[in-house]
Design a protein around this motif. Structure first.
Motif, PDB file in Angstrom:
ATOM      1  N   LEU A 171      67.536 110.479 -17.312  1.00 48.37           N
ATOM      2  CA  LEU A 171      66.959 110.048 -18.582  1.00 48.37           C
ATOM      3  C   LEU A 171      66.213 110.933 -18.587  1.00 48.37           C
ATOM      4  O   LEU A 171      65.270 111.775 -17.856  1.00 48.37           O
ATOM      5  CB  LEU A 171      65.565 108.647 -17.593  1.00 48.37           C
ATOM      6  N   LYS A 172      66.374 111.480 -20.314  1.00 47.51           N
ATOM      7  CA  LYS A 172      65.256 112.445 -21.060  1.00 47.51           C
ATOM      8  C   LYS A 172      64.265 112.266 -21.424  1.00 47.51           C
ATOM      9  O   LYS A 172      64.239 110.968 -22.462  1.00 47.51           O
ATOM     10  CB  LYS A 172      66.444 113.302 -21.574  1.00 47.51           C
ATOM     11  N   GLY A 173      63.426 112.244 -21.180  1.00 47.76           N
ATOM     12  CA  GLY A 173      61.570 111.858 -21.707  1.00 47.76           C
ATOM     13  C   GLY A 173      60.394 111.458 -20.946  1.00 47.76           C
ATOM     14  O   GLY A 173      60.565 112.605 -20.510  1.00 47.76           O
ATOM     15  N   SER A 174      59.641 110.919 -21.354  1.00 49.48           N
ATOM     16  CA  SER A 174      58.462 110.979 -20.953  1.00 49.48           C
ATOM     17  C   SER A 174      57.834 109.040 -20.802  1.00 49.48           C
ATOM     18  O   SER A 174      58.183 107.982 -20.916  1.00 49.48           O
ATOM     19  CB  SER A 174      57.265 111.637 -21.808  1.00 49.48           C
ATOM     20  N   ASN A 175      56.571 109.167 -20.391  1.00 50.21           N
ATOM     21  CA  ASN A 175      56.095 108.005 -20.092  1.00 50.21           C
ATOM     22  C   ASN A 175      56.260 107.069 -19.821  1.00 50.21           C
ATOM     23  O   ASN A 175      57.159 105.641 -20.004  1.00 50.21           O
ATOM     24  CB  ASN A 175      55.478 106.976 -21.686  1.00 50.21           C
ATOM     25  N   PRO A 176      56.735 106.618 -18.208  1.00 50.67           N
ATOM     26  CA  PRO A 176      57.823 105.856 -17.966  1.00 50.67           C
ATOM     27  C   PRO A 176      57.116 104.698 -17.449  1.00 50.67           C
ATOM     28  O   PRO A 176      55.704 105.341 -16.890  1.00 50.67           O
ATOM     29  CB  PRO A 176      58.727 106.211 -16.380  1.00 50.67           C
ATOM     30  N   TYR A 177      57.286 102.872 -17.199  1.00 58.66           N
ATOM     31  CA  TYR A 177      56.563 102.341 -17.047  1.00 58.66           C
ATOM     32  C   TYR A 177      57.287 101.160 -16.606  1.00 58.66           C
ATOM     33  O   TYR A 177      58.651 100.440 -17.200  1.00 58.66           O
ATOM     34  CB  TYR A 177      55.832 102.141 -17.817  1.00 58.66           C
ATOM     35  N   PHE A 178      57.333 100.939 -15.400  1.00 64.56           N
ATOM     36  CA  PHE A 178      57.861  99.369 -14.684  1.00 64.56           C
ATOM     37  C   PHE A 178      57.652  98.450 -15.125  1.00 64.56           C
ATOM     38  O   PHE A 178      57.379  97.788 -15.886  1.00 64.56           O
ATOM     39  CB  PHE A 178      57.447  99.328 -13.223  1.00 64.56           C
ATOM     40  N   THR A 179      58.991  97.384 -15.369  1.00 63.99           N
ATOM     41  CA  THR A 179      58.945  96.145 -15.856  1.00 63.99           C
ATOM     42  C   THR A 179      58.390  95.077 -15.287  1.00 63.99           C
ATOM     43  O   THR A 179      57.936  96.261 -13.670  1.00 63.99           O
ATOM     44  CB  THR A 179      60.527  95.745 -16.392  1.00 63.99           C
ATOM     45  N   SER A 180      57.719  94.373 -15.484  1.00 62.99           N
ATOM     46  CA  SER A 180      56.496  93.758 -14.454  1.00 62.99           C
ATOM     47  C   SER A 180      57.878  93.370 -13.169  1.00 62.99           C
ATOM     48  O   SER A 180      57.093  92.490 -11.991  1.00 62.99           O
ATOM     49  CB  SER A 180      56.160  92.515 -15.215  1.00 62.99           C
ATOM     50  N   ASP A 181      58.776  92.784 -13.509  1.00 60.87           N
ATOM     51  CA  ASP A 181      60.127  92.384 -12.007  1.00 60.87           C
ATOM     52  C   ASP A 181      59.997  93.746 -11.057  1.00 60.87           C
ATOM     53  O   ASP A 181      61.005  93.388 -10.105  1.00 60.87           O
ATOM     54  CB  ASP A 181      61.346  91.790 -12.553  1.00 60.87           C
ATOM     55  N   GLY A 182      60.184  94.670 -11.484  1.00 60.74           N
ATOM     56  CA  GLY A 182      60.487  96.050 -10.865  1.00 60.74           C
ATOM     57  C   GLY A 182      61.611  97.227 -10.657  1.00 60.74           C
ATOM     58  O   GLY A 182      61.804  97.188 -10.290  1.00 60.74           O
ATOM     59  N   LYS A 183      62.606  95.591 -11.792  1.00 59.39           N
ATOM     60  CA  LYS A 183      64.169  95.901 -11.361  1.00 59.39           C
ATOM     61  C   LYS A 183      64.380  97.464 -12.759  1.00 59.39           C
ATOM     62  O   LYS A 183      65.546  97.690 -12.504  1.00 59.39           O
ATOM     63  CB  LYS A 183      64.474  94.942 -12.371  1.00 59.39           C
ATOM     64  N   LYS A 184      63.232  97.749 -13.675  1.00 63.01           N
ATOM     65  CA  LYS A 184      63.604  98.943 -14.660  1.00 63.01           C
ATOM     66  C   LYS A 184      63.008  99.776 -15.308  1.00 63.01           C
ATOM     67  O   LYS A 184      61.575  99.120 -14.859  1.00 63.01           O
ATOM     68  CB  LYS A 184      64.522  98.029 -16.430  1.00 63.01           C
ATOM     69  N   ILE A 185      63.227 100.020 -16.016  1.00 68.06           N
ATOM     70  CA  ILE A 185      61.910 101.454 -16.241  1.00 68.06           C
ATOM     71  C   ILE A 185      61.721 101.280 -17.627  1.00 68.06           C
ATOM     72  O   ILE A 185      62.713 101.675 -18.851  1.00 68.06           O
ATOM     73  CB  ILE A 185      61.946 102.423 -16.131  1.00 68.06           C
ATOM     74  N   VAL A 186      60.819 101.412 -18.474  1.00 68.40           N
ATOM     75  CA  VAL A 186      60.658 101.472 -19.872  1.00 68.40           C
ATOM     76  C   VAL A 186      60.264 102.572 -20.519  1.00 68.40           C
ATOM     77  O   VAL A 186      59.115 103.509 -19.137  1.00 68.40           O
ATOM     78  CB  VAL A 186      59.561 100.399 -20.638  1.00 68.40           C
ATOM     79  N   PHE A 187      60.786 103.571 -21.080  1.00 68.56           N
ATOM     80  CA  PHE A 187      60.039 104.975 -21.439  1.00 68.56           C
ATOM     81  C   PHE A 187      60.024 105.329 -22.397  1.00 68.56           C
ATOM     82  O   PHE A 187      61.005 104.586 -23.589  1.00 68.56           O
ATOM     83  CB  PHE A 187      60.498 105.799 -20.363  1.00 68.56           C
ATOM     84  N   SER A 188      60.312 106.804 -22.527  1.00 66.02           N
ATOM     85  CA  SER A 188      59.853 107.688 -24.306  1.00 66.02           C
ATOM     86  C   SER A 188      60.900 108.002 -24.630  1.00 66.02           C
ATOM     87  O   SER A 188      61.050 109.173 -23.846  1.00 66.02           O
ATOM     88  CB  SER A 188      58.918 107.939 -24.763  1.00 66.02           C
ATOM     89  N   LEU A 189      62.290 108.359 -24.777  1.00 65.45           N
ATOM     90  CA  LEU A 189      63.674 108.533 -24.642  1.00 65.45           C
ATOM     91  C   LEU A 189      63.134 110.109 -25.781  1.00 65.45           C
ATOM     92  O   LEU A 189      63.085 109.369 -26.822  1.00 65.45           O
ATOM     93  CB  LEU A 189      64.803 107.553 -25.490  1.00 65.45           C
ATOM     94  N   GLU A 190      63.083 111.019 -25.318  1.00 68.05           N
ATOM     95  CA  GLU A 190      63.700 112.224 -26.388  1.00 68.05           C
ATOM     96  C   GLU A 190      65.082 112.198 -27.160  1.00 68.05           C
ATOM     97  O   GLU A 190      66.055 112.207 -26.948  1.00 68.05           O
ATOM     98  CB  GLU A 190      63.433 113.398 -25.870  1.00 68.05           C
ATOM     99  N   ILE A 191      64.469 111.832 -28.446  1.00 65.89           N
ATOM    100  CA  ILE A 191      65.975 112.322 -29.210  1.00 65.89           C
ATOM    101  C   ILE A 191      66.336 113.685 -29.098  1.00 65.89           C
ATOM    102  O   ILE A 191      67.175 114.047 -29.498  1.00 65.89           O
ATOM    103  CB  ILE A 191      65.751 111.188 -30.500  1.00 65.89           C
ATOM    104  N   ASN A 192      65.168 114.374 -30.745  1.00 66.77           N
ATOM    105  CA  ASN A 192      65.241 115.448 -30.323  1.00 66.77           C
ATOM    106  C   ASN A 192      63.118 116.462 -30.537  1.00 66.77           C
ATOM    107  O   ASN A 192      62.662 115.634 -30.317  1.00 66.77           O
ATOM    108  CB  ASN A 192      65.921 115.530 -31.731  1.00 66.77           C
ATOM    109  N   ASP A 193      63.759 117.441 -30.827  1.00 62.03           N
ATOM    110  CA  ASP A 193      62.124 118.082 -31.038  1.00 62.03           C
ATOM    111  C   ASP A 193      60.931 117.201 -31.824  1.00 62.03           C
ATOM    112  O   ASP A 193      59.650 117.091 -30.721  1.00 62.03           O
ATOM    113  CB  ASP A 193      62.073 119.237 -31.371  1.00 62.03           C
ATOM    114  N   LYS A 194      61.664 116.265 -32.915  1.00 63.24           N
ATOM    115  CA  LYS A 194      60.665 116.156 -32.858  1.00 63.24           C
ATOM    116  C   LYS A 194      60.689 113.851 -33.740  1.00 63.24           C
ATOM    117  O   LYS A 194      59.631 113.503 -33.698  1.00 63.24           O
ATOM    118  CB  LYS A 194      60.968 116.355 -35.122  1.00 63.24           C
ATOM    119  N   ASN A 195      61.777 113.421 -32.946  1.00 59.72           N
ATOM    120  CA  ASN A 195      62.225 112.033 -32.302  1.00 59.72           C
ATOM    121  C   ASN A 195      61.696 111.854 -31.181  1.00 59.72           C
ATOM    122  O   ASN A 195      63.088 112.359 -29.994  1.00 59.72           O
ATOM    123  CB  ASN A 195      63.313 111.472 -33.302  1.00 59.72           C
ATOM    124  N   SER A 196      61.122 110.782 -30.986  1.00 62.50           N
ATOM    125  CA  SER A 196      61.695 109.980 -29.685  1.00 62.50           C
ATOM    126  C   SER A 196      61.491 108.412 -29.807  1.00 62.50           C
ATOM    127  O   SER A 196      60.985 108.299 -30.454  1.00 62.50           O
ATOM    128  CB  SER A 196      60.459 110.318 -28.071  1.00 62.50           C
TER     129      SER A 196
END
Length: 305
Positions: free
Chosen positions: A160-185
């Protein structure tokens, strides 16, 4: 006659004592009944401090007396995770503390790295956080890490290359901001071990700070896809993306109310961009109004009392 006057005076004293005690009890019970459900940052003291507010947004207490920000509630509301800065702001570290500011504990100690954006698992046993730093070649490295709530067993979720991780309500997954490049996520979702990465947004823009709704069905996030940062919402699978705010200034950090009917977010006010205000709105973007002055990065505790 003197005995009668003495008896009346004695009764008056007893009555006034009872009245004072009853008033004190009512005040004490009222104070104890306050339930602080919103944590936010403010620079009222000149430093970034963490404050707590009740659900009306009109009453607040300061929870720390040291620099710290980006507070995240534990599921039971008894503790907070946050980051604080060291080494002339070159090192950021994750901490926890009780919700009243006591029992402060530093969990990460990686020098010259920025640890931020902590989030608790639904069972309160884990904390995910973002780590960012420049490598030996000067390249920016955004990473996502996970650890036990006491700071033990820290390890990177390497895929996982990114930031702002957040657990889903069941705790089984993570939603996050995936870095695409310097300008996009892009807002994305993945398993806890970093497998099955699925990109949910597909725009040439920066999209950050996803937060899953209490019922696990939607994600609120911020995006500059339309020019400046605005608040958006979508289904957990990325469908039905909808813009909620429309303004000429940036809006950041959406957070759901415990029942999922409202969202709070931050926006810059006045000429000083660091002077921000927290606003509240219905989940469909209607009835936007000012909520807490001089505050930012607010998070709503998802449990009720």
């Amino acid at each position: 006659m003197k005995t009668e006057n003495f008896t009346q005076a004695k009764m008056a004293v007893v009555f006034l004592t009872f009245l004072s005690f009853n008033t004190y009890c009512q005040h004490s019970n009222s104070s104890e009944s306050k339930f602080y459900t919103i944590a936010y940052n403010s620079k009222k003291t000149g430093n970034i401090e963490i404050y707590s507010s009740d659900k009306t947004g009109t009453s607040s207490i300061k929870s720390t007396h040291e620099k710290g920000g980006y507070a995240a509630w534990s599921p039971d509301g008894k503790r907070m995770a946050f980051y604080a800065k060291y080494d002339d702001k070159k090192t950021w570290s994750i901490h926890t503390m009780n919700s009243d500011g006591t029992n402060r504990k530093r969990l990460t100690h990686a020098k010259n790295k920025w640890d931020s954006a902590p989030n608790w698992s639904p069972d309160g046993k884990k904390i995910v956080f973002a780590r960012a730093y420049k490598d030996s070649e000067g390249m920016w490295r955004p990473e996502i890490w996970i650890m036990n709530a006491d700071g033990s067993q820290q390890h990177q979720i390497k895929s996982l290359k990114g930031s702002n991780p957040y657990f889903t309500s069941d705790g089984k997954k993570i939603v996050f901001s995936l870095e695409i490049n310097d300008k996009n996520s892009a807002i994305s979702i993945a398993d806890l071990d970093g497998g099955n990465i699925t990109r949910l947004t597909h725009n040439n823009s920066k999209e950050w700070h996803p937060e899953v709704s209490p019922d696990g069905k939607q994600i609120a996030f911020m995006s500059d896809r339309d020019g400046n940062y605005e608040i958006y919402v979508m289904n957990i699978d990325g469908s039905h993306q909808k813009r909620l705010t429309n303004s000429s200034i940036d809006n950041w950090y959406p957070s759901w109310s415990p029942d999922g009917s409202q969202l709070i977010f931050s926006t810059a006010t006045g000429k000083n961009k660091e002077d921000r205000t927290i606003y509240i709105m219905n989940k469909d973007g209607s009835k936007i109004r000012e909520f807490i002055a001089h505050g930012s990065q607010a998070e709503w505790l998802k449990t009720t009392k």
